[in-house]
Design an enzyme around this catalytic site. Sequence first.
Site, mmCIF file in Angstrom:
data_model
loop_
_atom_site.group_PDB
_atom_site.id
_atom_site.type_symbol
_atom_site.label_atom_id
_atom_site.label_comp_id
_atom_site.label_asym_id
_atom_site.label_seq_id
_atom_site.Cartn_x
_atom_site.Cartn_y
_atom_site.Cartn_z
ATOM 1 N N GLU A 178 -38.691 36.558 -60.075
ATOM 2 C CA GLU A 178 -39.658 37.661 -60.001
ATOM 3 C C GLU A 178 -39.415 38.741 -61.057
ATOM 4 O O GLU A 178 -39.140 39.900 -60.722
ATOM 5 C CB GLU A 178 -39.666 38.272 -58.588
ATOM 6 C CG GLU A 178 -40.078 37.262 -57.530
ATOM 7 C CD GLU A 178 -40.185 37.848 -56.123
ATOM 8 O OE1 GLU A 178 -39.932 39.053 -55.952
ATOM 9 O OE2 GLU A 178 -40.549 37.106 -55.203
ATOM 10 N N GLU A 204 -41.125 27.302 -53.737
ATOM 11 C CA GLU A 204 -40.940 27.960 -52.421
ATOM 12 C C GLU A 204 -42.178 27.774 -51.551
ATOM 13 O O GLU A 204 -42.628 28.713 -50.885
ATOM 14 C CB GLU A 204 -40.661 29.464 -52.613
ATOM 15 C CG GLU A 204 -39.514 29.757 -53.561
ATOM 16 C CD GLU A 204 -39.165 31.238 -53.647
ATOM 17 O OE1 GLU A 204 -39.609 32.019 -52.803
ATOM 18 O OE2 GLU A 204 -38.421 31.598 -54.587
HETATM 19 C C1 XIL Z 1 -36.298 35.343 -48.607
HETATM 20 C C2 XIL Z 1 -35.522 34.633 -47.519
HETATM 21 O O1 XIL Z 1 -36.277 33.560 -47.048
HETATM 22 C C3 XIL Z 1 -35.201 35.605 -46.415
HETATM 23 O O2 XIL Z 1 -34.327 34.992 -45.472
HETATM 24 C C4 XIL Z 1 -34.547 36.861 -46.976
HETATM 25 O O3 XIL Z 1 -34.385 37.809 -45.952
HETATM 26 C C5 XIL Z 1 -35.371 37.461 -48.091
HETATM 27 O O4 XIL Z 1 -35.610 36.475 -49.068
HETATM 28 N N1 XIL Z 1 -39.370 34.900 -52.629
HETATM 29 C C6 XIL Z 1 -38.121 34.480 -53.008
HETATM 30 C C7 XIL Z 1 -37.109 34.160 -51.962
HETATM 31 O O5 XIL Z 1 -37.884 34.273 -54.201
HETATM 32 O O6 XIL Z 1 -35.807 34.385 -52.408
HETATM 33 C C8 XIL Z 1 -37.371 34.891 -50.691
HETATM 34 O O7 XIL Z 1 -36.460 34.453 -49.701
HETATM 35 C C9 XIL Z 1 -38.810 34.700 -50.256
HETATM 36 C C10 XIL Z 1 -39.759 35.247 -51.283
#
Ligand code: XIL
Length: 389
Positions: free
Chosen positions: A171, A280
Amino acid sequence: MDHQHLAPIGRTAAGALLAIGFLAAGSADALPLHPCLEAGASCSLREIATAAGVRIGAAAQPANLSEPLYAETLAREFNSITAENQMKWPEIHPAEANYDFAPADALVAFAQANDMTMRGHTLLWANPLRIPAWVSAAPDAETLRAWLENHIETVVTRYAGTVDSWDVINEPLQNFSSDLYDNVFLDLLGEDYIAEAFHIAHAADPTAELFLNEVLVEEPNARFDAFYDLVAGLVADGVPIHGVGLQGHIVAGIIQPGGIGLREVIEAFADLGLVVEITEFDVTMSANGPAALEIQAGIYAELLSACLDLAACRGITFWGFTDAHTWINGTFGPGRVPLPFDEEYLPKPAYDAARQALLGRLAAVPELNGLALAAMIAFAVAAGARRRR
Ligand code: XIL
């Protein structure tokens, strides 16, 4: 991807056997199909993806591995794991002199025991809220650069051989904007901090594929344009970037890119010589129940096949795999059922959609199916004859 179990089966002994079978059959009517493509076959996601040479992954939490159904399903259905949190800077390197590897190591051990590969997530999440306070308090550029080098070298070196791809930066852009996150790295090192991080990671493990991972850029829009320009600039500068990660957090009817837009995005990065992964994927629903699950399966089908139909798409990772354990429960509340398995670890319609998308990719692998196989065999036979002369 040169990790052995992700290699297309056509380059393996099994591929050679198929080729021999084809020669023995000797007619175009009898072109061999991969067994997973035969009617009635019940291959897992993992079997299909591995045969097709693509990643099928899931984010996982080490604390859940003690749940037998969790561990069994993860190992059966996926050839890759992402640590959901345990490789992030605040978790793995909470203080300057303190690394906490144990939780990440537990996932690595599971991956190794089950012959899985891993995506490394992430060396630096650019959102300032995700940067440890001690890092954000860096006194000057020199100190910050030394910390960045130490962090990336230490983590990448430790997991070399299991982690085949790193989200070097996660990000880089502010959510819902086209600007870079304003963080200590931008302040002290300037925009070059991104390129510097890639160079450090590449030096630490030259075999790892290095990704820039981003959210909300799965279709052409102003934010995509900004992300594309950032990536194209890195490529033009000779920065060792190999791929782009599209997070793929979908919210049905609200944040829902279409397949056509996704294809355009992937093709744009492919034209820069990069590979793309959906890193993701989850599809948040506002309701549970049969109708919602069918709508969800349609979204899975459209987006996953848009990716897997393109050679530049190297795989899909879900952010979790069971509705029993999903970050969406904490973010949007329970009952949003974003993942391919339900809370009882039973496959949902979304699972079948993912499976069909993978079967489509497998059917398109030229070494395995169709006339390209005949061409490959003819080439191999001719090469063998040349060697014998
Ligand atoms: C999220 C996890 O799933 C959670 O458990 C944590 O509290 C916060 O992060 N985008 C991303 C991930 O790149 O790293 C994030 O993961 C979700 C959104």
